[in-house]
Design a protein around this motif. Sequence first.
Motif, PDB file in Angstrom:
ATOM      1  N   GLY A  36       0.813  -1.205   0.000  1.00 25.85           N
ATOM      2  CA  GLY A  36       0.000   0.000   0.000  1.00 25.85           C
ATOM      3  C   GLY A  36       0.849   1.258   0.000  1.00 25.85           C
ATOM      4  N   ASP A  37       0.287   2.329   0.545  1.00 31.74           N
ATOM      5  CA  ASP A  37       0.992   3.620   0.562  1.00 31.74           C
ATOM      6  C   ASP A  37       2.076   3.681   1.627  1.00 31.74           C
ATOM      7  OD1 ASP A  37      -0.529   4.606  -1.520  1.00 31.74           O
ATOM      8  OD2 ASP A  37      -2.100   5.352  -0.180  1.00 31.74           O
ATOM      9  N   SER A  38       1.941   2.860   2.656  1.00 34.87           N
ATOM     10  CA  SER A  38       2.949   2.841   3.714  1.00 34.87           C
ATOM     11  C   SER A  38       3.807   1.587   3.587  1.00 34.87           C
ATOM     12  CB  SER A  38       2.293   2.883   5.098  1.00 34.87           C
ATOM     13  OG  SER A  38       1.418   1.786   5.265  1.00 34.87           O
ATOM     14  N   LEU A  39       5.027   1.677   4.077  1.00 33.42           N
ATOM     15  CA  LEU A  39       5.963   0.563   3.987  1.00 33.42           C
ATOM     16  C   LEU A  39       5.461  -0.612   4.823  1.00 33.42           C
ATOM     17  CD1 LEU A  39       8.756  -0.016   2.681  1.00 33.42           C
ATOM     18  CD2 LEU A  39       9.766   0.536   4.898  1.00 33.42           C
ATOM     19  N   PRO A  40       5.384  -1.824   4.253  1.00 33.50           N
ATOM     20  CA  PRO A  40       4.898  -2.973   5.016  1.00 33.50           C
ATOM     21  C   PRO A  40       5.845  -3.334   6.150  1.00 33.50           C
ATOM     22  CG  PRO A  40       5.000  -3.449   2.659  1.00 33.50           C
ATOM     23  CD  PRO A  40       5.749  -2.173   2.880  1.00 33.50           C
ATOM     24  N   ASN A  41       5.313  -4.008   7.145  1.00 31.86           N
ATOM     25  CA  ASN A  41       6.153  -4.650   8.147  1.00 31.86           C
ATOM     26  C   ASN A  41       6.571  -5.997   7.567  1.00 31.86           C
ATOM     27  OD1 ASN A  41       7.368  -5.926  10.272  1.00 31.86           O
ATOM     28  ND2 ASN A  41       5.737  -5.557  11.741  1.00 31.86           N
ATOM     29  N   TRP A  42       7.771  -6.035   7.014  1.00 30.31           N
ATOM     30  CA  TRP A  42       8.207  -7.222   6.292  1.00 30.31           C
ATOM     31  C   TRP A  42       8.205  -8.468   7.157  1.00 30.31           C
ATOM     32  CZ3 TRP A  42       7.748  -6.293   1.464  1.00 30.31           C
ATOM     33  CH2 TRP A  42       8.102  -5.060   0.919  1.00 30.31           C
ATOM     34  N   GLN A  43       8.337  -8.306   8.461  1.00 23.26           N
ATOM     35  CA  GLN A  43       8.348  -9.472   9.346  1.00 23.26           C
ATOM     36  C   GLN A  43       7.034 -10.235   9.316  1.00 23.26           C
ATOM     37  OE1 GLN A  43      11.026 -10.708  10.914  1.00 23.26           O
ATOM     38  NE2 GLN A  43      12.166  -9.076   9.878  1.00 23.26           N
ATOM     39  N   ASN A  44       5.988  -9.590   8.820  1.00 20.06           N
ATOM     40  CA  ASN A  44       4.678 -10.246   8.769  1.00 20.06           C
ATOM     41  C   ASN A  44       4.533 -11.182   7.578  1.00 20.06           C
ATOM     42  OD1 ASN A  44       3.878  -8.823  11.041  1.00 20.06           O
ATOM     43  ND2 ASN A  44       2.881  -7.183   9.875  1.00 20.06           N
ATOM     44  N   TYR A  45       5.521 -11.208   6.682  1.00 20.21           N
ATOM     45  CA  TYR A  45       5.357 -11.954   5.429  1.00 20.21           C
ATOM     46  C   TYR A  45       6.335 -13.110   5.320  1.00 20.21           C
ATOM     47  CZ  TYR A  45       2.363  -8.088   4.279  1.00 20.21           C
ATOM     48  OH  TYR A  45       1.347  -7.159   4.321  1.00 20.21           O
ATOM     49  N   ASP A  46       5.846 -14.159   4.669  1.00 17.94           N
ATOM     50  CA  ASP A  46       6.636 -15.367   4.439  1.00 17.94           C
ATOM     51  C   ASP A  46       7.124 -15.481   2.999  1.00 17.94           C
ATOM     52  OD1 ASP A  46       5.959 -16.619   7.108  1.00 17.94           O
ATOM     53  OD2 ASP A  46       3.949 -16.529   6.231  1.00 17.94           O
ATOM     54  N   VAL A  47       6.331 -14.971   2.067  1.00 16.92           N
ATOM     55  CA  VAL A  47       6.600 -15.136   0.640  1.00 16.92           C
ATOM     56  C   VAL A  47       6.474 -13.782  -0.050  1.00 16.92           C
ATOM     57  CG1 VAL A  47       5.844 -16.230  -1.511  1.00 16.92           C
ATOM     58  CG2 VAL A  47       5.728 -17.499   0.647  1.00 16.92           C
ATOM     59  N   THR A  48       7.453 -13.446  -0.877  1.00 17.90           N
ATOM     60  CA  THR A  48       7.399 -12.229  -1.688  1.00 17.90           C
ATOM     61  C   THR A  48       7.402 -12.618  -3.159  1.00 17.90           C
ATOM     62  OG1 THR A  48       9.769 -12.085  -1.147  1.00 17.90           O
ATOM     63  CG2 THR A  48       8.311 -10.480  -0.134  1.00 17.90           C
ATOM     64  N   ILE A  49       6.459 -12.074  -3.908  1.00 15.30           N
ATOM     65  CA  ILE A  49       6.275 -12.412  -5.309  1.00 15.30           C
ATOM     66  C   ILE A  49       6.735 -11.232  -6.165  1.00 15.30           C
ATOM     67  CG2 ILE A  49       4.574 -13.000  -7.091  1.00 15.30           C
ATOM     68  CD1 ILE A  49       2.918 -14.286  -4.792  1.00 15.30           C
ATOM     69  N   LEU A  50       7.517 -11.529  -7.186  1.00 20.92           N
ATOM     70  CA  LEU A  50       8.086 -10.490  -8.042  1.00 20.92           C
ATOM     71  C   LEU A  50       7.880 -10.858  -9.500  1.00 20.92           C
ATOM     72  CD1 LEU A  50       9.914  -7.890  -8.206  1.00 20.92           C
ATOM     73  CD2 LEU A  50      11.851  -9.467  -8.389  1.00 20.92           C
ATOM     74  N   GLY A  51       7.439  -9.890 -10.299  1.00 22.39           N
ATOM     75  CA  GLY A  51       7.334 -10.095 -11.732  1.00 22.39           C
ATOM     76  C   GLY A  51       8.548  -9.534 -12.449  1.00 22.39           C
ATOM     77  N   VAL A  52       9.007 -10.253 -13.473  1.00 23.88           N
ATOM     78  CA  VAL A  52      10.112  -9.763 -14.303  1.00 23.88           C
ATOM     79  C   VAL A  52       9.667  -9.860 -15.762  1.00 23.88           C
ATOM     80  CG1 VAL A  52      12.546  -9.941 -14.870  1.00 23.88           C
ATOM     81  CG2 VAL A  52      11.773 -10.587 -12.590  1.00 23.88           C
ATOM     82  N   PRO A  53       9.004  -8.825 -16.274  1.00 19.87           N
ATOM     83  CA  PRO A  53       8.387  -8.894 -17.606  1.00 19.87           C
ATOM     84  C   PRO A  53       9.362  -8.581 -18.748  1.00 19.87           C
ATOM     85  CG  PRO A  53       7.808  -6.829 -16.558  1.00 19.87           C
ATOM     86  CD  PRO A  53       8.634  -7.593 -15.553  1.00 19.87           C
ATOM     87  N   LEU A  54      10.390  -9.406 -18.871  1.00 17.03           N
ATOM     88  CA  LEU A  54      11.393  -9.205 -19.916  1.00 17.03           C
ATOM     89  C   LEU A  54      11.358 -10.367 -20.902  1.00 17.03           C
ATOM     90  CD1 LEU A  54      13.917  -7.748 -21.106  1.00 17.03           C
ATOM     91  CD2 LEU A  54      15.294  -9.221 -19.617  1.00 17.03           C
ATOM     92  N   SER A  55      11.221 -10.066 -22.195  1.00 19.93           N
ATOM     93  CA  SER A  55      11.378 -11.107 -23.212  1.00 19.93           C
ATOM     94  C   SER A  55      12.085 -10.600 -24.458  1.00 19.93           C
ATOM     95  CB  SER A  55      10.020 -11.717 -23.586  1.00 19.93           C
ATOM     96  OG  SER A  55       9.103 -10.729 -24.006  1.00 19.93           O
ATOM     97  N   LYS A  56      12.603  -9.363 -24.400  1.00 18.96           N
ATOM     98  CA  LYS A  56      13.395  -8.856 -25.528  1.00 18.96           C
ATOM     99  C   LYS A  56      14.676  -9.664 -25.712  1.00 18.96           C
ATOM    100  CE  LYS A  56      11.833  -4.024 -25.398  1.00 18.96           C
ATOM    101  NZ  LYS A  56      10.883  -4.106 -24.275  1.00 18.96           N
ATOM    102  N   SER A  57      15.122 -10.339 -24.649  1.00 19.71           N
ATOM    103  CA  SER A  57      16.362 -11.114 -24.700  1.00 19.71           C
ATOM    104  C   SER A  57      16.124 -12.563 -25.101  1.00 19.71           C
ATOM    105  CB  SER A  57      17.054 -11.059 -23.331  1.00 19.71           C
ATOM    106  OG  SER A  57      16.113 -11.181 -22.282  1.00 19.71           O
TER     107      SER A  57
END
Length: 328
Positions: A36-57
């Motif tokens: 959201g607009d405020s920084l999360p308390n990372w200690q509350n999370y187990d899994v972080t999901i990241l997208g990497v939308p690259l296919s030019k390579s």
Amino acid sequence: MTDYPYPLLDRPSMIWTKQTDKTTDLKVHEWIETVGDSLPNWQNYDVTILGVPLSKSSISTSAASDNPDAMRQVWKSFGTYNLDEDIDLATLKAIDLGNVKQHATDISYTHQQIGQAMTAMRKHHPHTFPVVMGGDHSITAMLIKGWKQAHPDETVGILQLDTHFDLRDLNVFGPANGTPIRNLIESGTVEGQHVHNIGLHGFFNAKELKDYADETGVHYTTMKQTRKKGVDTVIKRALEKLNDQVDTIYLTVDMDVLDITHNPAAPAATPGGMYTEELFEAVQIAGEHPKVKAMDMVCLDPRKDVGEMAVKSAVHTMLSFLTGYCKR
């Protein structure tokens, strides 16, 4: 806000509105949170999901850059409860960080951004498990280099599920989707003997790539051998060998490991590959192993999909892996 996760990353362009206060019987889009607009308390999370939308390579024509948002789009089709294992993934706390920033034309710059993103994830929330939605397979080399930047004293091994060796000559192809494993070996990031590739088959790898694998000590098990021995046996043996040799195991799933009838949307889809049930079993076993500390799914082109079968298989792969993670 600090400069992480934004503006280092881009916010997810596909954000679901959470329309329930339930904690059980959730749909995946209700379970995975966004920043959201405020920084999360990372200690509350187990899994972080990241997208990497690259296919030019990508060597072959590919719109794998569309895959992260395509996967987000079908989260609504899945619940968090896994009937086969009687496990509810909602016991984990998961957050979608968005996507690595992309440059319109500069692939090298984007590759640098990918490495920096992984390093930042390890700096800001090293206890969370990174799940990465690609993108083509070139991103794997950059993600592992970013991991090594954050953990320079660790020995990293790779469990690779793939139809291809991905050992093409960097001098010819550069840091493309056909070269990530060679990139890691020749840069000294990973030793060849710490790579286990499972799922190779058929007429889709040049003899010179097998020779390079043999010269550098890469372990590989063809799809035919894997079926004879059993997927569970082959995966467990690879994990056992890596467990004795490395500190961290990185799981990379090239979705073209699936048979073309199970995944028509891989840019290099082929007959003779894994079936979805075999892939789901393989990644769940990997998810249970404590040294598997990051994973990615790459090389899926939603524009070539049929009835969302491939994108849904990718989400099922992610959830199957996290089922194993829950069983640790």
